[in-house]
Design a protein around this motif. Sequence first.
Motif, PDB file in Angstrom:
ATOM      1  N   TRP A  41       0.832  -1.201   0.000  1.00 54.67           N
ATOM      2  CA  TRP A  41       0.000   0.000   0.000  1.00 54.67           C
ATOM      3  C   TRP A  41       0.868   1.252   0.000  1.00 54.67           C
ATOM      4  O   TRP A  41       0.544   2.246  -0.650  1.00 54.67           O
ATOM      5  N   GLU A  42       1.989   1.204   0.719  1.00 53.96           N
ATOM      6  CA  GLU A  42       2.893   2.357   0.765  1.00 53.96           C
ATOM      7  C   GLU A  42       3.572   2.563  -0.594  1.00 53.96           C
ATOM      8  O   GLU A  42       3.763   3.696  -1.030  1.00 53.96           O
ATOM      9  N   THR A  43       3.915   1.473  -1.248  1.00 49.47           N
ATOM     10  CA  THR A  43       4.505   1.567  -2.581  1.00 49.47           C
ATOM     11  C   THR A  43       3.524   2.228  -3.539  1.00 49.47           C
ATOM     12  O   THR A  43       3.884   3.158  -4.265  1.00 49.47           O
ATOM     13  N   GLN A  44       2.274   1.767  -3.533  1.00 54.17           N
ATOM     14  CA  GLN A  44       1.284   2.337  -4.443  1.00 54.17           C
ATOM     15  C   GLN A  44       1.009   3.810  -4.111  1.00 54.17           C
ATOM     16  O   GLN A  44       0.862   4.635  -5.008  1.00 54.17           O
ATOM     17  N   LEU A  45       0.946   4.124  -2.836  1.00 55.32           N
ATOM     18  CA  LEU A  45       0.690   5.504  -2.429  1.00 55.32           C
ATOM     19  C   LEU A  45       1.822   6.424  -2.872  1.00 55.32           C
ATOM     20  O   LEU A  45       1.580   7.492  -3.439  1.00 55.32           O
TER      21      LEU A  45
END
Length: 169
Positions: A41-45
Motif C-alpha cells: 500500500w505504501e509503494t502504491q501511495l
Amino acid sequence: MSSGSDPDSVLAALERAQDAFEMVGRGRTEFEEGISADADWETQLTKACRLLEVVDTLQAQDGYYTAVIEVCFGAIERSIEAYALSMTSDTLQEFQNHQFGYDRAHQIGLFERDTAEEMKALYSENRTESYYGGGRPTAEQAEAMTELATAVHQFSVSQIRDGGVCLCD
C-alpha cells in the motif's frame, strides 16, 4: 532474440530493457527515490505521489495534455489501490485489471456506488479514447483530470489509518 530483418538497434534495446527488468548482473540497483518498499500500500501511495509530481511538471511545461491525462489516470488508480491495500486483505495482483479498482473503491466504502461508476466510466470512455483513439486531448481535459487525480489522492490519503508516507505533504 530474432535473427530476422528487425533492426539491430531495436533488438539491442529490447535485450537491454529485458535485462533491466530482470535486474540480473547489474550490481547495486538504483531505485526511484521516494517510492516506499515497506508495504504494497505504501509503494502504491508513493507511486501516486510521484505521478502527481510528474503531472505538475508537465502542466508547468504547457501543452502535454495526452501525457497529463494518462499520468492522472495512473495516479487515481495508485491512490485507490493504496487505500484498498491498506484497509483490506486485498493483494496487489487483484488490481491487474484497470477497472477493478473503481469497483473495489465502492465495495470497501471509499466512494459511493455512483461516484465509483462514474470514475470507471470516465476511465473506460475517455482514457481509452485519449490514449488509443483519434481524439485530441485539450487543456481543459488535462486540467480537469489533474484536479480529479489530486482530489482522489488527497481523499484516499485522508482515509488511510496508517498515515505518514504521502510525499505530497
